[in-house]
Design a protein around this motif. Structure first.
Motif, PDB file in Angstrom:
ATOM      1  N   ASN A  75       0.823  -1.212   0.000  1.00  0.00           N
ATOM      2  CA  ASN A  75       0.000   0.000   0.000  1.00  0.00           C
ATOM      3  C   ASN A  75       0.854   1.258   0.000  1.00  0.00           C
ATOM      4  O   ASN A  75       0.524   2.250  -0.647  1.00  0.00           O
ATOM      5  CB  ASN A  75      -0.944  -0.013   1.203  1.00  0.00           C
ATOM      6  N   ILE A  76       1.959   1.217   0.735  1.00  0.00           N
ATOM      7  CA  ILE A  76       2.884   2.355   0.742  1.00  0.00           C
ATOM      8  C   ILE A  76       3.533   2.507  -0.628  1.00  0.00           C
ATOM      9  O   ILE A  76       3.627   3.610  -1.175  1.00  0.00           O
ATOM     10  CB  ILE A  76       3.970   2.169   1.828  1.00  0.00           C
ATOM     11  N   ALA A  77       3.977   1.382  -1.219  1.00  0.00           N
ATOM     12  CA  ALA A  77       4.635   1.415  -2.524  1.00  0.00           C
ATOM     13  C   ALA A  77       3.686   1.881  -3.623  1.00  0.00           C
ATOM     14  O   ALA A  77       4.097   2.604  -4.540  1.00  0.00           O
ATOM     15  CB  ALA A  77       5.196   0.031  -2.867  1.00  0.00           C
ATOM     16  N   ASN A  78       2.410   1.471  -3.552  1.00  0.00           N
ATOM     17  CA  ASN A  78       1.442   1.878  -4.572  1.00  0.00           C
ATOM     18  C   ASN A  78       1.306   3.395  -4.643  1.00  0.00           C
ATOM     19  O   ASN A  78       1.172   3.973  -5.722  1.00  0.00           O
ATOM     20  CB  ASN A  78       0.071   1.252  -4.289  1.00  0.00           C
ATOM     21  N   ILE A  79       1.351   4.045  -3.476  1.00  0.00           N
ATOM     22  CA  ILE A  79       1.201   5.505  -3.441  1.00  0.00           C
ATOM     23  C   ILE A  79       2.547   6.201  -3.616  1.00  0.00           C
ATOM     24  O   ILE A  79       2.717   7.058  -4.487  1.00  0.00           O
ATOM     25  CB  ILE A  79       0.538   5.951  -2.122  1.00  0.00           C
ATOM     26  N   GLY A  80       3.517   5.838  -2.784  1.00  0.00           N
ATOM     27  CA  GLY A  80       4.800   6.533  -2.811  1.00  0.00           C
ATOM     28  C   GLY A  80       5.625   6.268  -4.057  1.00  0.00           C
ATOM     29  O   GLY A  80       6.163   7.194  -4.667  1.00  0.00           O
ATOM     30  N   LEU A  81       5.724   4.998  -4.447  1.00  0.00           N
ATOM     31  CA  LEU A  81       6.584   4.628  -5.573  1.00  0.00           C
ATOM     32  C   LEU A  81       5.835   4.648  -6.915  1.00  0.00           C
ATOM     33  O   LEU A  81       6.231   5.357  -7.844  1.00  0.00           O
ATOM     34  CB  LEU A  81       7.178   3.236  -5.334  1.00  0.00           C
ATOM     35  N   ILE A  82       4.748   3.872  -7.011  1.00  0.00           N
ATOM     36  CA  ILE A  82       4.061   3.734  -8.307  1.00  0.00           C
ATOM     37  C   ILE A  82       3.360   5.024  -8.723  1.00  0.00           C
ATOM     38  O   ILE A  82       3.550   5.526  -9.835  1.00  0.00           O
ATOM     39  CB  ILE A  82       3.057   2.567  -8.264  1.00  0.00           C
ATOM     40  N   LEU A  83       2.545   5.585  -7.822  1.00  0.00           N
ATOM     41  CA  LEU A  83       1.856   6.832  -8.148  1.00  0.00           C
ATOM     42  C   LEU A  83       2.861   7.952  -8.368  1.00  0.00           C
ATOM     43  O   LEU A  83       2.723   8.763  -9.289  1.00  0.00           O
ATOM     44  CB  LEU A  83       0.875   7.211  -7.032  1.00  0.00           C
ATOM     45  N   GLY A  84       3.891   8.004  -7.518  1.00  0.00           N
ATOM     46  CA  GLY A  84       4.913   9.041  -7.642  1.00  0.00           C
ATOM     47  C   GLY A  84       5.643   8.991  -8.973  1.00  0.00           C
ATOM     48  O   GLY A  84       5.755  10.001  -9.673  1.00  0.00           O
ATOM     49  N   LEU A  85       6.147   7.803  -9.341  1.00  0.00           N
ATOM     50  CA  LEU A  85       6.879   7.666 -10.605  1.00  0.00           C
ATOM     51  C   LEU A  85       5.979   7.921 -11.806  1.00  0.00           C
ATOM     52  O   LEU A  85       6.403   8.550 -12.787  1.00  0.00           O
ATOM     53  CB  LEU A  85       7.494   6.262 -10.698  1.00  0.00           C
ATOM     54  N   THR A  86       4.743   7.428 -11.737  1.00  0.00           N
ATOM     55  CA  THR A  86       3.812   7.636 -12.847  1.00  0.00           C
ATOM     56  C   THR A  86       3.523   9.123 -13.049  1.00  0.00           C
ATOM     57  O   THR A  86       3.480   9.620 -14.181  1.00  0.00           O
ATOM     58  CB  THR A  86       2.487   6.882 -12.601  1.00  0.00           C
ATOM     59  N   ALA A  87       3.349   9.857 -11.944  1.00  0.00           N
ATOM     60  CA  ALA A  87       3.098  11.300 -12.033  1.00  0.00           C
ATOM     61  C   ALA A  87       4.319  12.044 -12.569  1.00  0.00           C
ATOM     62  O   ALA A  87       4.185  13.066 -13.255  1.00  0.00           O
ATOM     63  CB  ALA A  87       2.709  11.848 -10.659  1.00  0.00           C
ATOM     64  N   MET A  88       5.521  11.538 -12.264  1.00  0.00           N
ATOM     65  CA  MET A  88       6.730  12.171 -12.782  1.00  0.00           C
ATOM     66  C   MET A  88       6.848  12.008 -14.291  1.00  0.00           C
ATOM     67  O   MET A  88       7.461  12.825 -14.971  1.00  0.00           O
ATOM     68  CB  MET A  88       7.963  11.585 -12.073  1.00  0.00           C
ATOM     69  N   VAL A  89       6.243  10.939 -14.831  1.00  0.00           N
ATOM     70  CA  VAL A  89       6.231  10.740 -16.281  1.00  0.00           C
ATOM     71  C   VAL A  89       5.239  11.692 -16.938  1.00  0.00           C
ATOM     72  O   VAL A  89       5.499  12.261 -18.000  1.00  0.00           O
ATOM     73  CB  VAL A  89       5.867   9.273 -16.624  1.00  0.00           C
ATOM     74  N   GLY A  90       4.086  11.867 -16.288  1.00  0.00           N
ATOM     75  CA  GLY A  90       3.064  12.769 -16.819  1.00  0.00           C
ATOM     76  C   GLY A  90       1.994  13.050 -15.783  1.00  0.00           C
ATOM     77  O   GLY A  90       1.643  12.171 -14.991  1.00  0.00           O
ATOM     78  N   THR A  91       1.498  14.269 -15.743  1.00  0.00           N
ATOM     79  CA  THR A  91       0.487  14.671 -14.763  1.00  0.00           C
ATOM     80  C   THR A  91      -0.745  13.758 -14.821  1.00  0.00           C
ATOM     81  O   THR A  91      -1.236  13.429 -15.900  1.00  0.00           O
ATOM     82  CB  THR A  91       0.046  16.126 -15.007  1.00  0.00           C
ATOM     83  N   ILE A  92      -1.224  13.366 -13.637  1.00  0.00           N
ATOM     84  CA  ILE A  92      -2.400  12.500 -13.537  1.00  0.00           C
ATOM     85  C   ILE A  92      -3.605  13.342 -13.141  1.00  0.00           C
ATOM     86  O   ILE A  92      -3.578  14.060 -12.134  1.00  0.00           O
ATOM     87  CB  ILE A  92      -2.186  11.388 -12.488  1.00  0.00           C
ATOM     88  N   VAL A  93      -4.662  13.256 -13.923  1.00  0.00           N
ATOM     89  CA  VAL A  93      -5.903  13.974 -13.610  1.00  0.00           C
ATOM     90  C   VAL A  93      -6.743  13.123 -12.672  1.00  0.00           C
ATOM     91  O   VAL A  93      -6.921  11.921 -12.889  1.00  0.00           O
ATOM     92  CB  VAL A  93      -6.693  14.288 -14.896  1.00  0.00           C
ATOM     93  N   VAL A  94      -7.248  13.742 -11.620  1.00  0.00           N
ATOM     94  CA  VAL A  94      -8.025  13.040 -10.601  1.00  0.00           C
ATOM     95  C   VAL A  94      -9.509  13.370 -10.751  1.00  0.00           C
ATOM     96  O   VAL A  94      -9.878  14.547 -10.870  1.00  0.00           O
ATOM     97  CB  VAL A  94      -7.553  13.450  -9.178  1.00  0.00           C
ATOM     98  N   ASP A  95     -10.370  12.342 -10.753  1.00  0.00           N
ATOM     99  CA  ASP A  95     -11.805  12.613 -10.867  1.00  0.00           C
ATOM    100  C   ASP A  95     -12.428  12.803  -9.483  1.00  0.00           C
ATOM    101  O   ASP A  95     -11.820  12.510  -8.457  1.00  0.00           O
ATOM    102  CB  ASP A  95     -12.533  11.504 -11.642  1.00  0.00           C
ATOM    103  N   LYS A  96     -13.665  13.273  -9.463  1.00  0.00           N
ATOM    104  CA  LYS A  96     -14.324  13.608  -8.198  1.00  0.00           C
ATOM    105  C   LYS A  96     -14.656  12.392  -7.344  1.00  0.00           C
ATOM    106  O   LYS A  96     -14.891  12.519  -6.142  1.00  0.00           O
ATOM    107  CB  LYS A  96     -15.592  14.415  -8.483  1.00  0.00           C
ATOM    108  N   ALA A  97     -14.680  11.214  -7.963  1.00  0.00           N
ATOM    109  CA  ALA A  97     -14.951   9.991  -7.201  1.00  0.00           C
ATOM    110  C   ALA A  97     -13.869   9.768  -6.152  1.00  0.00           C
ATOM    111  O   ALA A  97     -14.079   9.067  -5.163  1.00  0.00           O
ATOM    112  CB  ALA A  97     -15.017   8.796  -8.141  1.00  0.00           C
ATOM    113  N   PHE A  98     -12.699  10.407  -6.361  1.00  0.00           N
ATOM    114  CA  PHE A  98     -11.593  10.260  -5.415  1.00  0.00           C
ATOM    115  C   PHE A  98     -12.005  10.663  -4.012  1.00  0.00           C
ATOM    116  O   PHE A  98     -11.835   9.909  -3.058  1.00  0.00           O
ATOM    117  CB  PHE A  98     -10.396  11.106  -5.868  1.00  0.00           C
ATOM    118  N   TYR A  99     -12.550  11.877  -3.841  1.00  0.00           N
ATOM    119  CA  TYR A  99     -12.871  12.335  -2.491  1.00  0.00           C
ATOM    120  C   TYR A  99     -14.295  11.989  -2.070  1.00  0.00           C
ATOM    121  O   TYR A  99     -14.638  12.082  -0.882  1.00  0.00           O
ATOM    122  CB  TYR A  99     -12.623  13.843  -2.353  1.00  0.00           C
ATOM    123  N   LYS A 100     -15.124  11.574  -3.023  1.00  0.00           N
ATOM    124  CA  LYS A 100     -16.494  11.195  -2.681  1.00  0.00           C
ATOM    125  C   LYS A 100     -16.599   9.748  -2.199  1.00  0.00           C
ATOM    126  O   LYS A 100     -17.374   9.443  -1.291  1.00  0.00           O
ATOM    127  CB  LYS A 100     -17.415  11.391  -3.883  1.00  0.00           C
TER     128      LYS A 100
END
Length: 314
Positions: A75-100
């Protein structure tokens, strides 16, 4: 030799996971299950099987610290490593379902896991059943609130024409690969822990966690390089929810998992809660609904600090 077993274990888990997903989806088509439901249930469970078998194997062979920290570390790697590296390749757009829906549910599962472990230093059958029931309810809510056209399910339509014989072969290959892969990975990880003089909890939250997250990392980076819009924060959050609800939930139902190493509750799980919590302000500040390259760098930097600290902590 332990390193060899770990590498072989990783390879077999990747191969087995791919065959299991393909055969499960193809089989689902045979039963006329809708593509949306396949994407949200069959694929989600199938991609969690490598983590599930690793945790089960660890719990059944007397390594509960690996069983728990495999999930916490993933769970830590999914956010810190995978999400982080993916965002460094290109900006990730977040939909409203995220906070809802997605983020509140993930925080609920994470806090519930912490309470269950902290309460009696054990994840019992009843607690595992509660977690697994929670994931089933979450899926029912997702399916009811989703429309076929709006779901990015990632299901390959060509799998609908696969023969029953080929499906059977894929299932056998997938099952065998996952069984031996999980066994070799856990055995090799134990050997590495002994040779490095670190605890099984450290190996579980780092080496094993990263290894079981490699397929998701590869898929995310490739998709980002192709500038595919299917990449979403929701997919990674969903994976984390499944790790807690299905992997630990089912493992605890098979064999209750005791907390045998203090750092799990005094350190590791707080990193997981921290990475999960920071997502909310990060999505809104400074630029709303975007995980930018700068934010991605911050996540990877924070993950690097986490890895250094767990190996240097006394």
């Amino acid at each position: 030799m332990s390193v060899v077993w770990v590498i072989l274990g990783f390879v077999l888990l990747v191969v087995g996971g791919e065959f299991l997903v393909r055969s499960s989806v193809a089989l689902s088509f045979k039963f006329n299950i809708s593509k949306m439901v396949i994407g949200m249930t069959v694929v989600s469970f199938a991609t969690s099987v490598p983590e599930l078998l690793v945790s089960l194997q660890a719990a059944l062979t007397g390594s509960p610290a690996i069983a728990i920290n495999n999930v916490i570390g993933s769970n830590i790697a999914n956010i810190g490593l995978i999400l982080g590296l993916t965002a460094m390749v290109g900006t990730i757009v977040v939909d409203k379902a995220f906070y809802k829906i997605n983020w509140p549910v993930l925080m609920l599962f994470s806090m519930t896991l912490y309470y269950f472990l902290y309460n009696d230093n054990m994840l019992s059958f009843i607690e595992g059943f509660i977690l697994f029931t929670g994931i089933v309810l979450f899926l029912i809510i997702l399916i009811r609130n989703s429309k076929e056209a709006s779901v990015s399910d990632g299901v390959d339509d060509s799998l609908s024409t696969i023969s029953n014989f080929k499906i059977s072969i894929w299932l056998l290959i997938g099952a065998a690969s996952l069984y031996f892969g999980s066994e070799w990975l856990v055995d090799g990880a134990k050997g590495i822990a002994i040779s490095l003089g670190v605890s099984e909890a450290v190996i579980g939250v780092s080496l094993i966690a990263i290894g079981t997250s490699v397929p998701e990392l590869a898929a995310s980076i490739i998709a980002a390089l192709k500038q595919e819009k299917a990449i979403s924060l929701g997919n990674l959050i969903g994976s984390n929810i499944f790790n807690i609800g299905s992997v630990l939930g089912l493992t605890a139902m098979v064999k209750p998992i005791p907390v045998t190493e203090s750092q799990i509750l005094s350190n590791d799980i707080f990193w997981m809660l921290g990475f999960t919590f920071i997502l909310l302000p990060m999505v809104f500040i400074p630029k709303k609904f975007e995980i930018t390259r700068a934010k991605g760098f911050f996540l990877v930097f924070a993950y690097s600090i986490f890895i250094v600290l767990i190996f240097t902590a006394k």
